[in-house]
Design an enzyme around this catalytic site. Structure first.
Site, PDB file in Angstrom:
ATOM      1  CE  LYS A  51      -3.986  -1.915   2.220  1.00 41.44           C
ATOM      2  NZ  LYS A  51      -3.928  -2.703   3.401  1.00 41.44           N
ATOM      3  NE  ARG A  52       6.098   0.233   2.606  1.00 36.42           N
ATOM      4  CZ  ARG A  52       7.252   0.296   1.599  1.00 36.42           C
ATOM      5  NH1 ARG A  52       7.889   1.282   1.296  1.00 36.42           N
ATOM      6  NH2 ARG A  52       7.741  -0.810   1.491  1.00 36.42           N
TER       7      ARG A  52
END
Ligand code: GLU
Length: 498
Positions: A254-255
């Site tokens: 997700k980063r």
């Protein structure tokens, strides 16, 4: 030649993310190119984490991406069922056979015992491998213990010496030391098959010819090969695809931004663009042509040319590819998609009339060039609807407060207020007059004029902007469009007040 049969076998424990979508896509491309069969199989034996909702969403995401399957839980097929939870009897049949042939055995070691064994091995820097304590328990004895209520797993009996090797279509010849493998668990104590076991039976029974999947399954492959041997099943060919990493070379997460296929859809990435981009993750088309449609990709794809090095997911590159795919859409499709993405913003009326659609179509034509994805369309079209001099950027406010800029805007404001039916030709004529009267030219002339009309420092060319503003101002919009004369006079008022 044997008909190619490949499968995509997701576990319905989460949304379809780009790594898995790429695996599905490579399988699909290979199947379509070889005029083979692409199968969807749902691996849902992890009952705690699998849900029907995820299964449904996986199917929808694959379809959105443009992948169709010839056999699967919904479409059926000769080798079904295609959901592992409906195949439990089949696995049991083979387990029985393996136990009777002493190729497998019941293991009564408790999780605590195994953990202890594992810790010891790690402490002495050895690979934690099952020591084989239960190997000598006979089937009769095991049955007695089970009848008495004890719990057991089923393990495959393997050799502890030697190697097992196979030719990976992507990675070449791979060899594994049996000493480091131990006896893999086939059936868990809850009687459900382990992944490494069910996958072998299914791939064999579904006549899979090529297993194309992520590199994270390489270490499972020797365990699966041992199971093929024990069952006397001929194994398929294997191709392990490299991992998909973020730009910083770490596992995509997700980063790094969106990773789930449905997030890209929401962002206004076209499915054809994501399809195109995923095909480039680990494979490069010959002759370097990168913007390709589905049919071209089917024709060009080459499993043998798939790279062993990790693929880097680059959002900017995807955006670029998306822009190219947007350009290729028909005008009707562009309007339709832009409209869908604008719906929530309520800038457009619910009951669009013919003239509204005409205006919108022209706006889309000129603005679409400026966006990489449809979700960016709002920030482009808003220049027509949102015009508020007090809310201009600080830098812009400073720029028009200079003596020269003030003079340009003042003259513009006087002239435009006396001009009827303002349009771009009239604007051009006014510019010449303003130039003469103020002595300003070049950027000193045009920049303040742009700000007076748009309340922004950059944007659409004025020959495109002015007609859309003038025509839009005559239509009814939930947020009315101010015409050019109104705009300039508001900027003038703002300047006078500040
Ligand atoms: N269910 C496994 C996964 O989602 C399938 C692996 C395979 O293709 O064998 O990773």
């Amino acid at each position: 030649m044997e008909k190619v049969r490949v499968r995509f076998a997701p576990s319905p424990t989460g949304f379809l993310h780009v790594g898995n979508a790429r695996t599905a896509l490579f399988n699909w491309l290979f199947a379509r190119q070889k005029r083979g069969v692409f199968i969807l199989r749902i691996e849902d034996t992890d009952i705690e984490r699998s849900t029907a909702e995820y299964e449904k969403r996986l199917g929808e995401d694959l379809q959105w991406l443009g992948l169709d399957w010839n056999e699967g839980p919904d479409v059926g097929g000769e080798f079904g069922p295609y959901r592992q939870s409906l195949r439990l009897e089949l696995y049991k049949k083979y387990t029985q056979k393996l136990l009777e042939e002493e190729k497998a055995y019941y293991c009564f070691c408790s999780p605590a015992e195994l953990e202890e064994e594992r810790k010891k091995a790690l402490a002495s820097e050895k690979m934690p491998v099952y020591g084989g304590k239960c190997r000598s328990i006979t089937l009769e004895e095991a049955k007695r213990r089970l009848a008495a209520g004890e719990q057991a797993t089923v393990r495959l009996r393997t050799e502890s010496q030697g190697n097992i090797s196979y030719l990976d279509l992507v990675r070449g010849q791979l060899s594994f030391d049996l000493q480091l493998i131990g006896d893999p668990i086939l059936v868990r104590s809850n009687e459900l098959p382990a992944y490494n076991y069910a996958v072998v039976i299914d791939d064999f029974m579904m006549k899979i010819t090529h297993v194309i999947r992520g590199e994270d399954h390489i270490s499972n492959t020797p365990r699966q090969l041992l199971t093929y041997n024990a069952l006397s099943f001929p194994p398929p060919q294997f191709a392990h695809l490299s991992m998909v990493l973020g730009r910083d070379n770490t596992r995509l997460s997700k980063r790094h931004g969106a990773t789930a296929v449905n997030q890209f859809e929401k962002q206004g990435i076209l499915s054809s663009a994501l399809f195109n981009y995923l095909a480039l993750l680990g494979w490069a088309p010959p002759e370097g042509k990168e913007v390709l449609g589905k049919d071209e990709l089917v024709a060009l794809f080459n499993l043998k040319k798939v790279s062993r090095s990790s693929a880097i997911f680059d959002h900017d590159k995807l955006a670029w590819i998306n822009r190219q795919h947007i350009k290729n859409l028909s005008s009707k499709k562009k309007v339709e998609l832009a409209y869908i993405h604008l719906k929530e913003t309520r800038l457009l009326p619910e009951d669009m009339t013919g003239p509204h659609w005409e205006w919108f179509q022209r706006a889309v034509e000129v603005l679409i060039e400026r966006v990489d994805r449809f979700s960016d369309f709002h920030q482009e079209i808003v220049v027509f609807f949102k015009f508020s001099p007090p809310e201009m950027e600080k830098k812009i406010k400073e720029e028009i407060k200079t003596k020269e800029a003030f003079k340009v805007i003042k003259v513009f404001s006087e002239k435009i207020s006396q001009t009827e039916r303002f349009d771009y030709d009239k604007f051009s004529a006014l510019v010449q007059e303003i130039k003469k009267e103020t002595g300003c030219k070049g950027r000193d002339l045009y920049h303040p004029l742009r700000i007076a009309l748009t309340a922004r420092g950059s944007g659409l060319e004025l020959d495109k902007f002015i007609p859309l503003v003038e025509e839009g101002a005559k239509l009814n919009f939930p947020v009315p469009i101010k015409n050019c004369s109104q705009r300039v006079s508001e900027v003038m008022d703002f300047l006078k007040r500040s």
